[in-house]
Design an enzyme around this catalytic site. Structure first.
Site, PDB file in Angstrom:
ATOM      1  N   GLY A   1      42.191  66.941   5.947  1.00 11.84           N
ATOM      2  CA  GLY A   1      41.230  65.865   6.189  1.00 11.84           C
ATOM      3  C   GLY A   1      41.812  64.771   7.071  1.00 11.84           C
ATOM      4  CB  SER A   2      41.059  61.169   7.205  1.00 14.50           C
ATOM      5  OG  SER A   2      39.677  61.326   7.469  1.00 14.50           O
ATOM      6  CB  THR A   3      46.299  62.966   5.612  1.00 17.46           C
ATOM      7  OG1 THR A   3      46.058  64.377   5.472  1.00 17.46           O
ATOM      8  CG2 THR A   3      45.841  62.246   4.347  1.00 17.46           C
TER       9      THR A   3
END
Length: 485
Positions: free
Chosen positions: A215-217
């Protein structure tokens, strides 16, 4: 008469030579086949005839041996087995060994030639060496904080020291007690069946052997690639990023959970995790540069061992621009272990250099004499040092002003990135909550710890799980434990 005596003596000598030749044939030529014969239990009996060496955490053993008085005399014992199971693995008389118990079996069982000062003499006499011990890199307080933080939830934590790659914590939940598999009775067979049939997969090492969409990591990787490629030069300049963003060559529109993402600067988009900005950035950087940066961080590496093997984290290098845009926000085919994402955070903290993670500090004889040591080894320069400085800025802003506020620690500088990764058919699965971070105490010369946390909770509603809300507090407690705050 003398003639017959000489003939008899010669015949006796011939018989003696034949006997010696046959003995040599059996012992030397055919010896290995007898050793490997399943019916030969002597090796197994000898293996369990002495207590196994210990695995140490913080100078104290987390393993032991129990004398059963039976033919296979010593069974493996574990102290707080579920806490350390992803590190130790199990040593079973029936099902073999896993993880450190497997990777360091020669030292722990006493069969490694390095344990003997005279290995050739031992080969002749078949003498057994006293087993050695394995000293791990784990920080006991950090390991306990991670396990306590996850609690009854399903997930994993990996923490490493950025400057060396030493693994400080490696936790996976739900877990199990390896002692259940140590012996050879009906209880062991029953425990094996129960653990393998459990839908929660307690024997799965989620920290090192399970991959998730990050995801956004993953935007840490995308931002680093964009800065290195010169696609982004000013972190505060508006970007040409519409909201919603139509994926290249498609009619699919990508939206954001946050407002104000249209043409947002990279700094603002990173703080509030704007998908549209980073999807477009990835497409603008291009597949070659994105792939090169991801691989420099450790993605697509099939050789990583700590010393046991780690699942490969993947970034698809054969994608069109729409797929690349999704890959650049940690979706599509992008997959990562928590250990890999801890390496990403560590690279930012360590001036752009990724150190190969390792779990064994050294192996020692029973008297404490060192046999082997593991030093810090450079792996890749994931980004330019100047880019790493700017990435530290961005990650610090996330904790100070953005979605990672729950990771803030008084007395320390903390950088982080939240993530909420979709998965399942049509993204119908409960999102995974991610948080990656690093921390440096105010009195420290450099960052001391990098952490990755993933929480998967099948009982939660979609609106009740988030990287900042679920994963960041766990990372905070692990970082505090390492920093001593």
């Amino acid at each position: 008469m003398t003639k017959y005596i000489r003939h008899a003596a010669a015949f006796c000598v011939l018989l003696l030579v034949a006997l010696l030749v046959n003995a040599a044939r059996v012992q030397v030529v055919q010896g290995p086949s007898y050793d490997d014969n399943p019916a030969n239990r002597r090796a197994t009996i000898a293996r369990y005839g002495q207590a196994r060496g210990d695995i140490l955490v913080g100078g104290l053993p987390v393993t032991g041996s129990r004398d059963t008085g039976e033919q296979l005399r010593h069974e493996r014992a574990y102290e707080n087995g579920p806490l350390y199971a992803p590190v130790t693995g199990f040593a079973s008389q029936v099902y073999g060994t896993t993880f450190l118990e497997h990777a360091e079996d020669g030292i722990l069982s006493g069969t490694d030639p390095l344990l003997s000062p005279f290995p050739l003499w031992n080969e002749v006499t078949r003498a057994q060496n006293p087993p050695g011990d394995v000293v791990t890199t784990l920080n006991r307080s950090a390991q306990e904080a991670a396990y306590r933080g996850l609690g009854a939830r399903k997930g994993a934590v990996a923490a490493i020291e950025p400057s060396t790659g030493r693994i400080l914590a490696l936790v996976s939940t739900p877990s199990y007690d390896p002692a259940e598999l140590s012996g050879n009775g009906d209880a062991v067979t029953s425990a094996w069946a129960r653990l393998n049939d459990d839908p929660e997969k307690p024997m799965l090492n989620r920290a090192a052997r399970q991959t998730y969409p990050p995801g956004s990591t993953f935007k840490v990787v995308t931002a680093a690639a964009a800065l290195d490629a010169g696609v982004v030069e000013d972190l505060d300049a508006p970007t040409d990023s519409p909201d919603p963003y139509t994926l290249p060559g498609t009619r699919t529109r990508l939206t954001n959970e946050s407002e104000g993402c249209a043409d947002a600067s990279v700094r603002a988009a990173f703080e509030w995790s704007c998908n549209t900005v980073f999807a477009k950035l990835g497409a603008d950087v291009g597949v070659d540069a994105m792939s090169s940066t991801a691989q420099a961080f450790g993605f697509n590496d099939t050789s990583l061992r700590i010393p046991y093997s780690v699942a490969q984290s993947t970034f698809d290098t054969h994608v069109d621009r729409a797929q690349l845009a999704l890959s650049s926000i940690g979706q599509y085919n992008t997959r990562a272990t928590p250990l890999q994402m801890a390496m990403v955070a560590a690279a930012v903290a360590n001036g752009g250099q990724v150190r190969a993670p390792y779990l064994v500090e050294r192996t020692v004889r029973k008297g404490g004499e060192t046999i082997t040591t593991t030093g810090a080894r450079p792996l890749h320069q994931a980004m330019n040092p100047a880019t790493a400085v700017r990435m530290r800025e961005l990650m610090t802003d996330v904790v100070r002003e953005g979605t990672g506020a729950n990771a803030a620690i008084p007395g320390a500088t903390v950088g982080g990135k939240t993530g909420t990764a979709q998965h399942g058919v049509g993204n119908a699965g409960v999102p995974y909550a991610w948080f990656v971070s690093w921390a440096q105490g105010n009195d420290d010369m450099e960052p001391k710890v990098a952490v990755a946390v993933v929480v998967e909770d099948a009982a939660a509603d979609r609106g009740e799980i988030s990287g900042g809300g679920d994963a960041a507090p766990i990372a905070r407690e692990v970082m505090k434990a390492v920093l001593g705050l």
